[in-house]
Structures are given as structure tokens and as C-alpha cells.
Design a protein around this motif. Sequence first.
Motif, PDB file in Angstrom:
ATOM      1  N   THR A   1       0.855  -1.176   0.000  1.00 40.15           N
ATOM      2  CA  THR A   1       0.000   0.000   0.000  1.00 40.15           C
ATOM      3  C   THR A   1       0.900   1.237   0.000  1.00 40.15           C
ATOM      4  O   THR A   1       2.119   1.116  -0.086  1.00 40.15           O
ATOM      5  N   SER A   2       0.303   2.423   0.104  1.00 39.64           N
ATOM      6  CA  SER A   2       1.087   3.657   0.140  1.00 39.64           C
ATOM      7  C   SER A   2       0.493   4.606   1.154  1.00 39.64           C
ATOM      8  O   SER A   2      -0.689   4.485   1.523  1.00 39.64           O
ATOM      9  N   GLY A   3       1.308   5.557   1.599  1.00 36.43           N
ATOM     10  CA  GLY A   3       0.852   6.501   2.592  1.00 36.43           C
ATOM     11  C   GLY A   3      -0.405   7.244   2.206  1.00 36.43           C
ATOM     12  O   GLY A   3      -1.359   7.325   2.986  1.00 36.43           O
ATOM     13  N   PRO A   4      -0.470   7.833   0.988  1.00 35.16           N
ATOM     14  CA  PRO A   4      -1.672   8.577   0.604  1.00 35.16           C
ATOM     15  C   PRO A   4      -2.932   7.718   0.541  1.00 35.16           C
ATOM     16  O   PRO A   4      -4.043   8.252   0.640  1.00 35.16           O
ATOM     17  N   ALA A   5      -2.783   6.407   0.359  1.00 39.08           N
ATOM     18  CA  ALA A   5      -3.951   5.527   0.265  1.00 39.08           C
ATOM     19  C   ALA A   5      -4.585   5.258   1.624  1.00 39.08           C
ATOM     20  O   ALA A   5      -5.743   4.828   1.698  1.00 39.08           O
ATOM     21  N   LEU A   6      -3.845   5.487   2.700  1.00 41.44           N
ATOM     22  CA  LEU A   6      -4.352   5.232   4.049  1.00 41.44           C
ATOM     23  C   LEU A   6      -4.940   6.517   4.604  1.00 41.44           C
ATOM     24  O   LEU A   6      -4.335   7.228   5.390  1.00 41.44           O
ATOM     25  N   GLU A   7      -6.156   6.821   4.196  1.00 36.67           N
ATOM     26  CA  GLU A   7      -6.774   8.093   4.557  1.00 36.67           C
ATOM     27  C   GLU A   7      -7.375   8.073   5.956  1.00 36.67           C
ATOM     28  O   GLU A   7      -7.416   9.090   6.635  1.00 36.67           O
ATOM     29  N   LYS A   8      -7.864   6.909   6.388  1.00 34.61           N
ATOM     30  CA  LYS A   8      -8.514   6.795   7.694  1.00 34.61           C
ATOM     31  C   LYS A   8      -7.881   5.660   8.482  1.00 34.61           C
ATOM     32  O   LYS A   8      -7.252   4.755   7.914  1.00 34.61           O
ATOM     33  N   GLY A   9      -8.067   5.714   9.805  1.00 33.36           N
ATOM     34  CA  GLY A   9      -7.527   4.655  10.648  1.00 33.36           C
ATOM     35  C   GLY A   9      -8.071   3.289  10.277  1.00 33.36           C
ATOM     36  O   GLY A   9      -7.370   2.283  10.351  1.00 33.36           O
ATOM     37  N   GLY A  10      -9.328   3.256   9.842  1.00 30.69           N
ATOM     38  CA  GLY A  10      -9.936   1.983   9.455  1.00 30.69           C
ATOM     39  C   GLY A  10      -9.247   1.338   8.279  1.00 30.69           C
ATOM     40  O   GLY A  10      -9.226   0.100   8.167  1.00 30.69           O
ATOM     41  N   ASP A  11      -8.679   2.159   7.365  1.00 36.21           N
ATOM     42  CA  ASP A  11      -7.958   1.596   6.216  1.00 36.21           C
ATOM     43  C   ASP A  11      -6.759   0.783   6.684  1.00 36.21           C
ATOM     44  O   ASP A  11      -6.508  -0.325   6.186  1.00 36.21           O
ATOM     45  N   LEU A  12      -6.012   1.334   7.647  1.00 37.59           N
ATOM     46  CA  LEU A  12      -4.833   0.638   8.153  1.00 37.59           C
ATOM     47  C   LEU A  12      -5.220  -0.543   9.021  1.00 37.59           C
ATOM     48  O   LEU A  12      -4.616  -1.624   8.924  1.00 37.59           O
ATOM     49  N   VAL A  13      -6.244  -0.366   9.873  1.00 36.49           N
ATOM     50  CA  VAL A  13      -6.677  -1.458  10.749  1.00 36.49           C
ATOM     51  C   VAL A  13      -7.116  -2.664   9.929  1.00 36.49           C
ATOM     52  O   VAL A  13      -6.805  -3.818  10.266  1.00 36.49           O
ATOM     53  N   GLY A  14      -7.809  -2.422   8.827  1.00 43.24           N
ATOM     54  CA  GLY A  14      -8.241  -3.530   7.974  1.00 43.24           C
ATOM     55  C   GLY A  14      -7.074  -4.323   7.425  1.00 43.24           C
ATOM     56  O   GLY A  14      -7.126  -5.560   7.351  1.00 43.24           O
ATOM     57  N   LEU A  15      -5.992  -3.626   7.025  1.00 50.39           N
ATOM     58  CA  LEU A  15      -4.807  -4.316   6.520  1.00 50.39           C
ATOM     59  C   LEU A  15      -4.107  -5.096   7.631  1.00 50.39           C
ATOM     60  O   LEU A  15      -3.713  -6.250   7.446  1.00 50.39           O
ATOM     61  N   LEU A  16      -3.960  -4.473   8.788  1.00 51.37           N
ATOM     62  CA  LEU A  16      -3.216  -5.103   9.885  1.00 51.37           C
ATOM     63  C   LEU A  16      -3.914  -6.351  10.399  1.00 51.37           C
ATOM     64  O   LEU A  16      -3.268  -7.356  10.713  1.00 51.37           O
ATOM     65  N   THR A  17      -5.228  -6.311  10.521  1.00 53.09           N
ATOM     66  CA  THR A  17      -5.961  -7.456  11.077  1.00 53.09           C
ATOM     67  C   THR A  17      -6.014  -8.639  10.125  1.00 53.09           C
ATOM     68  O   THR A  17      -6.312  -9.757  10.555  1.00 53.09           O
ATOM     69  N   ASN A  18      -5.713  -8.406   8.846  1.00 53.19           N
ATOM     70  CA  ASN A  18      -5.727  -9.503   7.878  1.00 53.19           C
ATOM     71  C   ASN A  18      -4.351 -10.128   7.668  1.00 53.19           C
ATOM     72  O   ASN A  18      -4.218 -11.100   6.919  1.00 53.19           O
TER      73      ASN A  18
END
Length: 351
Positions: A100-117
Motif C-alpha cells: 500500500t502507500s501513505g496517501p492511500a491510508l486516509e482513515k484509521g480503518g484503512d490501516l486497521v483492515g490491513l493489519l488485522t488480515n
Amino acid sequence: MSDDLFSFSSSSPSSSTTPLVSGKPMAPEEEESVFSLRPGSFSDYVGQRETVETLQIAIEAAKKREEPIEHVLFHGPPGLGKTTLAHIIANEMGGELTITSGPALEKGGDLVGLLTNLQQGDILFIDEIHRIPKAVEEFLYPAMEDFSIDIVFDKGVHARSHRFRLNRFILIGATTRIGLLSAPLRDRFGMFRTLDFYDTEDLIRIARRSAALLNTPLTPEGARALALRSRGTPRILNRLLKRVRDYADVRADGVLTDEVVEKALALEGVDCLGLTNLDRAFLKTIIDYYRGGPVGIEAIAATLQEETDTLVDVVEPYLLKIGFLARTSSGRKVSQDASRHLGYAVQGRLF
């Protein structure tokens, strides 16, 4: 075929029409094309010897302990192999790679979804990590240190927090602007490596390998001509190789000689040192409008009608590397070597 040619059988990806020098993310079709030329192991990787050795030691030690390696941060200009090294680390560690890239992670939920998977030992690669929003970045702190994230439910007096445990993963960050990375995030990486421009001999090896994968005959002189015009950057070398291949197929006999390379890249506006039209316009602007400098980058960007980030991230690193440009406290200055290369009479103000 002559022994002087480097040619092997392989499938040939389609040519890309992406600009030769660009600070923007690659399009999906170009990413697929580049992936076909990307080495999959350290044995195929050329250059960055100290970085490769450090990673090999870390990976071997981690395998002996049966645990993931520490989080890794790569810093350097675009196109030097940061994403490639992430792919190799994933292959060597046997984990799945999520990009992924920094600009694509607009909200905390975007990152949480990646981390939990992520599963045990998986790799999360974040390009342009310095561009992660501050609110999203704070989710990374406990994730990197404790492999957990704190999720807050409800608001006000009814707010409650729940700590969610994550599988042990490896975070690989890549940035072209290390100074914009916050200290709390930077300090949580266990390994920090700076990638530098490639020397000519390494670029020749990369040109030979890529030509082989593209089933394109390349003479030793042609490989050196490509290497000298690739700005010390493998990604640019591969783009030039594809443009020259097209020219050779249409205007020559398909063989990439030094003469064919020179003629093909002249059409692309690339000179003998790898300078593009934008590079020359950048230098000429400083000489013609600002008497060789010093001048602020914002003034140059306004004159050229280009984004400041494009000039700082894409144009300036190579010009600084070859001594054509200097950054001073009062602005940018053009060197005498740059003035001579562009055909100007050397001015006293130039360094």
C-alpha cells in the motif's frame, strides 16, 4: 548470433509509455511489466551490497530463531529498488506481501483492515510512508511495538477501549523524504538503510539481465551507453531499454548497439549524461532567469509551472549527485560543469 550480443529466450512484456523520469506511482500495467524484470532473490539482485548483506544476515538470524525480522525502513530517490527489496524479503521469509502507500491510508480503518488480515510472518510494505496522516500513523505505534491495536467504541462518557492482538508481522517502509518522517515513527524501525545511486558497472549488469528477459540482443557497447544515460537508477534503465528496443525493431535490425541507443534516446530528449528536457529546463531557468542562482525552489517551480515536490524528489537528486547543482542556505545554484554541458559561457557567479 555473435558472442558480443547478450540475448536469451523469454516472454516480452509490452512497452510502457510512462515518462522516463517520474515521481508518481507506477500505473498497474507498468507495475506488471516491471515485475517481470524484478529479481526475486538476493542472488539475482544487483548493487546496494551493504544493504543486501545486512538484510541477508538479519533474515538468516531470524530464521534460526524462528521469528520475523525487525521492521525495515528504506530511504532513497525513486527507482533504486525499495519495492524490489520488499518483494525479496517476502520471498526469503516465506510470508505474503501486502503493498500500500501513505496517501492511500486516509482513515484509521484503512490501516486497521490491513493489519488485522496479516498472518504470522506476513509483510506489510508502505510506500511514501512519510505521507501517512498523523491520525493514521498513531495506529502504527502499538502495532509495531506490541503487535496490537487499540480500538475505541462509542464516544464521550460511554467510550470504551478494546485492545486487539495482531499476528507478528514485518513492516517495511519506503520514503524519498526522510526528513518528513516523524521521529516517533522513525524510531520504531529496527533497521534503517539508505539506498544510493548505482554505479555504471552495476547498471550494465542490470541492462544485460533485463535485455535477456526481454529477448532483446544487446551489445556490450549498447549496454554501457544505456547505463551512462540511466541516471544511476535501475527503473529508468529498464524504461530506456524498452524505448530503445522499440526504436531498434522499427528503425534498425533489432540489435541494441551504442549507435542505436544514442539515436533512440535523442528522440526521447535524453542526452549523454541522462539529462531529460525537464532537467535541462530546470538548469536553464536558474541560469537564464536568476543568473545562476542562488534562487528558491518555489521560484523555480513557479517559472517552470511544475510541482515543487516533483523538482525536489525527481529532478534535484541526480543533479546534486553529478555536481550540476548545489543547495545553499539562500537557494539553488548551478555549477560551472552544468553551464558548460548546456553550452553556456562560464559565468563568475557559478561555483
